[in-house]
Design an enzyme around this catalytic site. Structure first.
Site, mmCIF file in Angstrom:
data_model
loop_
_atom_site.group_PDB
_atom_site.id
_atom_site.type_symbol
_atom_site.label_atom_id
_atom_site.label_comp_id
_atom_site.label_asym_id
_atom_site.label_seq_id
_atom_site.Cartn_x
_atom_site.Cartn_y
_atom_site.Cartn_z
ATOM 1 N N ARG A 35 0.812 -1.431 -0.148
ATOM 2 C CA ARG A 35 -0.288 0.244 -0.526
ATOM 3 C C ARG A 35 0.431 1.300 0.080
ATOM 4 O O ARG A 35 -0.093 2.739 0.733
ATOM 5 C CB ARG A 35 -0.854 0.217 1.105
ATOM 6 N N ARG A 39 -3.261 6.705 0.578
ATOM 7 C CA ARG A 39 -3.653 8.324 1.354
ATOM 8 C C ARG A 39 -3.061 8.915 2.651
ATOM 9 O O ARG A 39 -2.443 10.121 2.767
ATOM 10 C CB ARG A 39 -4.692 8.066 2.348
ATOM 11 N N ARG A 48 -6.344 11.413 -6.107
ATOM 12 C CA ARG A 48 -8.000 10.856 -5.584
ATOM 13 C C ARG A 48 -8.917 11.740 -5.694
ATOM 14 O O ARG A 48 -10.073 11.482 -6.091
ATOM 15 C CB ARG A 48 -7.287 10.960 -4.070
ATOM 16 N N ASP A 85 -7.157 -3.022 -7.206
ATOM 17 C CA ASP A 85 -7.683 -3.053 -5.540
ATOM 18 C C ASP A 85 -8.110 -4.631 -6.963
ATOM 19 O O ASP A 85 -8.202 -4.739 -7.487
ATOM 20 C CB ASP A 85 -8.637 -1.820 -5.596
ATOM 21 N N TYR A 161 -14.973 -11.462 0.349
ATOM 22 C CA TYR A 161 -15.388 -9.485 -0.013
ATOM 23 C C TYR A 161 -17.272 -10.026 -0.471
ATOM 24 O O TYR A 161 -18.104 -9.345 -0.578
ATOM 25 C CB TYR A 161 -14.884 -8.480 -0.357
HETATM 26 O O1 CP3 Z 1 -0.155 -1.140 -2.558
HETATM 27 C C1 CP3 Z 1 0.103 -0.477 -3.081
HETATM 28 O O2 CP3 Z 1 0.246 0.749 -2.940
HETATM 29 C C2 CP3 Z 1 -1.049 -0.464 -4.819
HETATM 30 C C3 CP3 Z 1 -2.232 -0.657 -4.802
HETATM 31 C C4 CP3 Z 1 -3.272 -1.310 -3.506
HETATM 32 C C5 CP3 Z 1 -4.705 -1.070 -2.618
HETATM 33 N N1 CP3 Z 1 -5.667 -2.177 -2.636
HETATM 34 C C6 CP3 Z 1 -5.046 0.402 -3.248
HETATM 35 C C7 CP3 Z 1 -5.896 1.042 -2.309
HETATM 36 C C8 CP3 Z 1 -3.448 -2.929 -3.461
HETATM 37 C C9 CP3 Z 1 -2.345 -4.168 -3.450
HETATM 38 C C10 CP3 Z 1 -4.308 -3.325 -2.972
HETATM 39 C C11 CP3 Z 1 -4.891 -4.510 -2.106
HETATM 40 C C12 CP3 Z 1 -6.257 -5.019 -1.243
HETATM 41 N N2 CP3 Z 1 -7.746 -4.098 -1.321
HETATM 42 C C13 CP3 Z 1 -6.158 -5.561 -0.149
HETATM 43 C C14 CP3 Z 1 -5.109 -6.642 0.143
HETATM 44 C C15 CP3 Z 1 -3.921 -6.442 1.143
HETATM 45 C C16 CP3 Z 1 -4.615 -6.313 2.441
HETATM 46 O O3 CP3 Z 1 -4.993 -4.312 2.852
HETATM 47 O O4 CP3 Z 1 -4.900 -6.561 2.986
HETATM 48 C C17 CP3 Z 1 -7.384 -5.831 -0.200
HETATM 49 C C18 CP3 Z 1 -7.810 -6.447 1.263
HETATM 50 C C19 CP3 Z 1 -8.102 -4.946 0.155
HETATM 51 C C20 CP3 Z 1 -9.351 -4.467 -0.168
HETATM 52 C C21 CP3 Z 1 -9.668 -3.275 0.358
HETATM 53 N N3 CP3 Z 1 -9.645 -1.890 -0.645
HETATM 54 C C22 CP3 Z 1 -10.355 -2.619 1.446
HETATM 55 C C23 CP3 Z 1 -10.216 -3.004 2.592
HETATM 56 C C24 CP3 Z 1 -10.394 -1.143 1.170
HETATM 57 C C25 CP3 Z 1 -10.841 0.092 2.094
HETATM 58 C C26 CP3 Z 1 -10.283 0.239 3.386
HETATM 59 C C27 CP3 Z 1 -8.514 1.568 3.249
HETATM 60 O O5 CP3 Z 1 -7.634 1.233 3.513
HETATM 61 O O6 CP3 Z 1 -9.802 2.174 3.382
HETATM 62 C C28 CP3 Z 1 -9.197 -1.063 -0.284
HETATM 63 C C29 CP3 Z 1 -9.893 0.541 -0.827
HETATM 64 C C30 CP3 Z 1 -8.116 1.093 -1.492
HETATM 65 N N4 CP3 Z 1 -7.601 0.183 -1.343
HETATM 66 C C31 CP3 Z 1 -6.967 2.105 -0.813
HETATM 67 C C32 CP3 Z 1 -5.934 2.190 -1.618
HETATM 68 C C33 CP3 Z 1 -5.013 3.537 -1.294
HETATM 69 C C34 CP3 Z 1 -7.586 3.869 0.072
HETATM 70 C C35 CP3 Z 1 -9.185 3.636 -0.504
HETATM 71 C C36 CP3 Z 1 -8.886 5.533 -0.765
HETATM 72 O O7 CP3 Z 1 -8.184 6.211 -1.109
HETATM 73 O O8 CP3 Z 1 -9.993 5.760 -0.554
#
Ligand code: CP3
Length: 355
Positions: A35, A39, A48, A85, A161
């Site tokens: 990640r 943010r 974003r 994602d 999910y």
């Molecule tokens: O790693 C990176 O920088 C690459 C991008 C990436 C994102 N999500 C961007 C993201 C990767 C590799 C993921 C993987 C992901 N997404 C996982 C597996 C890794 C982990 O964290 O366990 C999972 C379970 C998800 C599902 C997901 N996506 C959730 C539960 C959420 C909401 C939680 C949150 O942090 O808000 C997301 C949203 C998400 N994916 C964001 C980002 C940067 C935040 C959303 C935003 O910018 O508004």
């Protein structure tokens, strides 16, 4: 006459991440953070805001490429990870997916075999196309020695999910479906396995150098279910990707797997294993002794706290992993409250330049 153009192999060999995944121990180890685009970076928040919804950002190649590159530019990481994602796969299969501010992902649940007809396996290619375009753009703009990591969620984690319609603390809905109707749940896992293979294959064709499979909820299953829903589909994905792209290394991240991690490594054929925060360093070394590169596992909250505690732990980790193929990373994704200056400090510490 000798071909003077660098071969694909030479290109790969200039990437520390790939060399470690081929079994070399490097000092300092390569570093990237799960990640790493997100943010906690003001430049991410600016893009974003411009993008509209989170999924719009994932599907807009110019913007997704920009946020993929931001952390590499700022910190000089050894790898970029595609900005997308894991829930792009259910979205591409036609399930309604939305990211609600402050609530995380919300989906129209697919919770019984009778809902599987809603999934449109034929529709994924068109939905994946902009993601592959992002990969191609990023690869073109990245320094050659910086690896580009493509990824997908593992079928089990994505299913949790899809079935609950949201994130859940215990993955109860998916676990119950799997116990009550093994065949029906197995069909969902098969659909996800096939879509994930297509998703990863397209990323490699577009220029990804390394792949990571995120199984964030691998830790919630007893061993027989772990073998059926985590190991077996991951093995299928790895086998198929290896057949198509033998030189592209794969990192598996079965978060929470504990002692199941060693079975996961031997059974799936991954070259690298992502270790979560709770995995003891000696257990990581033991995994490395089985011939796999180990990645991890700094506590993301220690990166928020920073200071002397961070410095001490980084020193401990580097010492424990000296001489084995090791990739420095967090034990889970970076959290939004992380001060960017702590990330810069971490990179300096890992590279032996930190005060
Ligand atoms: O790693 C990176 O920088 C690459 C991008 C990436 C994102 N999500 C961007 C993201 C990767 C590799 C993921 C993987 C992901 N997404 C996982 C597996 C890794 C982990 O964290 O366990 C999972 C379970 C998800 C599902 C997901 N996506 C959730 C539960 C959420 C909401 C939680 C949150 O942090 O808000 C997301 C949203 C998400 N994916 C964001 C980002 C940067 C935040 C959303 C935003 O910018 O508004």
């Amino acid at each position: 006459m000798r071909d003077l153009a660098p071969s694909a192999k030479d290109v790969q060999n200039s990437q520390g991440l790939v060399r470690v995944l081929q079994g070399q121990a490097l000092s300092p180890p390569p570093i990237w953070l799960m990640r790493q685009a997100g943010r906690y970076l003001p430049e991410y928040r600016a893009v974003r805001e411009k993008a509209g919804s989170f999924l719009d950002l994932c599907y807009t190649p110019a913007l997704a490429a920009e946020v993929t590159l931001q952390p590499v530019r700022r910190f000089g990481f050894d790898a970029a990870i595609l900005f997308s994602d894991i829930l792009v796969v259910p979205d591409a299969l036609g399930q309604r997916v939305a990211f609600v501010e402050g609530e995380g992902p919300l989906l129209d649940p697919v919770s019984c075999a009778c809902h599987l007809v809603r999934l449109d396996r034929g529709g994924t290619a068109a939905k994946f196309a902009p993601v592959f375009d992002t990969v191609a753009r990023v690869r073109q703009d990245l320094p050659r020695e910086t690896a580009l990591i493509g990824f997908c969620g593992a079928p089990w984690t994505v299913a949790t999910y899809m079935v609950a319609g949201k994130g859940s603390a215990d993955q109860a809905e998916a676990r119950l479906w799997a116990y009550r109707d093994r065949t029906g749940f197995g069909s969902l896992i098969d659909i996800l396995t096939e879509a994930s293979i297509a998703y990863l294959d397209g990323q490699v064709r577009a220029g990804a150098d390394v792949l990571q499979i995120f199984d964030s909820w691998a830790g919630s299953l007893p061993e027989a279910e772990f073998d059926a829903w985590v190991v077996a589909p991951t093995k299928r994905i790895v086998t198929e990707l290896k057949a198509r792209h033998p030189r592209v290394p794969i990192i598996g991240f079965p978060r929470g797997a504990g002692t199941n991690a060693s079975r996961y490594v031997s059974a799936t054929g991954v070259e690298g294993i992502g270790c979560d925060t709770a995995m003891p360093l000696e257990a990581m070394r033991a995994l490395a002794d089985r011939g796999v590169a180990v990645q991890g596992n700094l506590d993301p909250l220690l990166l928020v706290a920073g200071g002397s505690g961070l410095k001490a732990r980084v020193g401990e980790m580097l010492k424990a992993m000296a001489g084995v193929p090791f990739i420095f990373n967090l034990g889970h994704g970076i959290v939004p409250q992380t001060p960017p200056e702590n990330v810069a400090h971490l990179v300096a510490l890992v590279r032996g330049k930190g005060g």
